[in-house]
Design a protein around this motif. Structure first.
Motif, PDB file in Angstrom:
ATOM      1  N   LYS A  21      -3.389  57.786  16.148  1.00 22.47           N
ATOM      2  CA  LYS A  21      -2.699  56.800  15.510  1.00 22.47           C
ATOM      3  C   LYS A  21      -3.105  55.568  16.237  1.00 22.47           C
ATOM      4  O   LYS A  21      -3.500  55.565  17.373  1.00 22.47           O
ATOM      5  N   TYR A  22      -3.162  54.523  15.336  1.00 23.23           N
ATOM      6  CA  TYR A  22      -3.531  53.174  16.015  1.00 23.23           C
ATOM      7  C   TYR A  22      -2.441  52.227  15.618  1.00 23.23           C
ATOM      8  O   TYR A  22      -2.090  52.164  14.473  1.00 23.23           O
ATOM      9  N   SER A  23      -2.274  51.100  16.576  1.00 22.21           N
ATOM     10  CA  SER A  23      -1.050  50.154  16.109  1.00 22.21           C
ATOM     11  C   SER A  23      -1.631  48.757  16.397  1.00 22.21           C
ATOM     12  O   SER A  23      -2.251  48.342  17.470  1.00 22.21           O
ATOM     13  N   VAL A  24      -1.355  47.704  15.280  1.00 21.26           N
ATOM     14  CA  VAL A  24      -1.617  46.236  15.421  1.00 21.26           C
ATOM     15  C   VAL A  24      -0.421  45.511  15.473  1.00 21.26           C
ATOM     16  O   VAL A  24       0.366  45.811  14.506  1.00 21.26           O
ATOM     17  N   LEU A  25      -0.560  44.614  16.255  1.00 24.39           N
ATOM     18  CA  LEU A  25       0.797  43.438  15.935  1.00 24.39           C
ATOM     19  C   LEU A  25       0.121  42.245  15.893  1.00 24.39           C
ATOM     20  O   LEU A  25      -0.891  41.601  16.992  1.00 24.39           O
TER      21      LEU A  25
ATOM     22  N   THR B  26       8.332  41.446  25.908  1.00 22.91           N
ATOM     23  CA  THR B  26       7.531  42.207  26.871  1.00 22.91           C
ATOM     24  C   THR B  26       7.050  43.759  26.760  1.00 22.91           C
ATOM     25  O   THR B  26       6.081  44.229  26.899  1.00 22.91           O
ATOM     26  N   ASN B  27       8.131  44.368  25.784  1.00 27.78           N
ATOM     27  CA  ASN B  27       7.921  45.767  25.607  1.00 27.78           C
ATOM     28  C   ASN B  27       6.487  45.854  24.520  1.00 27.78           C
ATOM     29  O   ASN B  27       5.903  46.964  24.343  1.00 27.78           O
TER      30      ASN B  27
ATOM     31  N   PHE C  64       1.930  48.596  21.310  1.00 24.42           N
ATOM     32  CA  PHE C  64       0.776  48.547  20.465  1.00 24.42           C
ATOM     33  C   PHE C  64      -0.680  48.547  21.126  1.00 24.42           C
ATOM     34  O   PHE C  64      -0.785  48.355  22.280  1.00 24.42           O
ATOM     35  N   ASP C  65      -1.656  48.993  20.351  1.00 24.05           N
ATOM     36  CA  ASP C  65      -2.868  49.068  20.759  1.00 24.05           C
ATOM     37  C   ASP C  65      -3.661  47.713  20.986  1.00 24.05           C
ATOM     38  O   ASP C  65      -4.427  47.711  21.708  1.00 24.05           O
ATOM     39  N   LEU C  66      -3.494  47.076  19.789  1.00 25.75           N
ATOM     40  CA  LEU C  66      -4.088  45.767  19.724  1.00 25.75           C
ATOM     41  C   LEU C  66      -2.975  44.599  19.339  1.00 25.75           C
ATOM     42  O   LEU C  66      -2.366  45.011  18.190  1.00 25.75           O
TER      43      LEU C  66
ATOM     44  N   SER D 147      -1.162  40.949  32.298  1.00 24.39           N
ATOM     45  CA  SER D 147      -2.497  41.741  31.841  1.00 24.39           C
ATOM     46  C   SER D 147      -2.414  43.296  32.034  1.00 24.39           C
ATOM     47  O   SER D 147      -2.986  43.829  31.761  1.00 24.39           O
ATOM     48  N   SER D 148      -1.166  43.642  32.647  1.00 21.27           N
ATOM     49  CA  SER D 148      -0.822  45.097  32.629  1.00 21.27           C
ATOM     50  C   SER D 148      -0.333  45.595  31.141  1.00 21.27           C
ATOM     51  O   SER D 148      -0.282  44.854  30.328  1.00 21.27           O
ATOM     52  N   GLY D 149      -0.661  47.214  31.165  1.00 17.56           N
ATOM     53  CA  GLY D 149      -0.071  47.348  29.729  1.00 17.56           C
ATOM     54  C   GLY D 149      -1.543  47.788  29.074  1.00 17.56           C
ATOM     55  O   GLY D 149      -2.511  47.667  29.606  1.00 17.56           O
ATOM     56  N   ARG D 150      -1.375  48.582  28.123  1.00 17.97           N
ATOM     57  CA  ARG D 150      -2.468  49.375  27.636  1.00 17.97           C
ATOM     58  C   ARG D 150      -2.970  48.547  26.428  1.00 17.97           C
ATOM     59  O   ARG D 150      -4.107  48.855  25.890  1.00 17.97           O
ATOM     60  N   CYS D 151      -2.448  47.578  26.001  1.00 18.05           N
ATOM     61  CA  CYS D 151      -2.801  46.687  24.568  1.00 18.05           C
ATOM     62  C   CYS D 151      -3.901  45.862  24.697  1.00 18.05           C
ATOM     63  O   CYS D 151      -4.014  45.300  26.220  1.00 18.05           O
ATOM     64  N   GLU D 152      -4.971  45.814  23.781  1.00 17.83           N
ATOM     65  CA  GLU D 152      -5.822  44.586  24.081  1.00 17.83           C
ATOM     66  C   GLU D 152      -5.438  43.522  23.371  1.00 17.83           C
ATOM     67  O   GLU D 152      -4.722  43.547  22.342  1.00 17.83           O
ATOM     68  N   ILE D 153      -5.610  42.338  23.813  1.00 22.96           N
ATOM     69  CA  ILE D 153      -5.382  41.108  23.054  1.00 22.96           C
ATOM     70  C   ILE D 153      -6.730  40.310  22.657  1.00 22.96           C
ATOM     71  O   ILE D 153      -7.426  40.068  23.431  1.00 22.96           O
TER      72      ILE D 153
END
Ligand code: 4NP
Length: 161
Positions: A2-6, A77-78, A83-85, A103-109
């Motif tokens: 699964k992949y998630s985008v915000l 902040t959650n 989200f992945d991206l 900068s922590s967390g798994r998501c890419e910006i």
């Protein structure tokens, strides 16, 4: 996999909900609706709970793209864990997201128009001020097509691990 985008803009009533609705439609058209989840949020809190702006609704209606049930919310902040991206609609949004989420967390910006370097534009113009929802739709539509390619690459890359 699964992949998630915000998608994130300032008010979450014009640009990011448009991108959310357009990407969801394109994912469905590409048979990826079950694999990718899409959401949007604003860095500001003025429009929490509001439906998309009437200009965004009008252009989505014109292309028969659903925005049913969509309501503005503020970036949390959650979201960095959820989200992945995260896709910022302009460079101010990108700065605000990075400041708020760190900068922590798994998501890419990323910044939305980094997907369309050939346009030579940094920021998706804010139609809340310009009133030009057609211009925004055109950028959003082209950018989301590129985003589908990007997501496919990410999903394939990750599933090969
Ligand atoms: P958006 O546009 O960030 O594309 O949703 C805006 C919507 C509302 C405001 C600013 C920009 N505002 O100041 O209320």
């Amino acid at each position: 996999m699964k992949y998630s985008v915000l998608f994130v803009c300032l008010g979450n009533i014009c640009r990011s909900p448009m991108a959310e609705a357009v990407l969801r439609r394109q994912l469905r058209d590409h048979g990826l609706a079950d694999v990718v989840t899409v959401d949007s949020a604003g860095t500001g809190d003025w429009h929490i709970g509001h439906s998309p702006h009437e200009g965004t609704r009008a252009i989505l209606d014109q292309y028969s793209i659903s925005y049913e049930g969509m309501k503005a919310r503020q970036l949390d902040t959650n979201d960095r864990e959820q989200f992945d991206l995260i896709v910022a609609m302009d460079s101010n949004n990108e700065r605000d997201i990075r400041n708020r989420l760190g900068s922590s967390g798994r998501c890419e910006i990323i910044r939305f128009l980094s997907l369309l370097p050939e346009k030579g534009i940094v920021d998706v113009p804010d139609p809340y001020y310009s009133g030009n929802f057609d211009e925004v739709y055109s950028l959003v539509n082209d950018g989301c097509e590129k985003l589908i390619e990007y997501i496919r690459m990410k999903i394939t890359g990750k599933s090969q691990k």
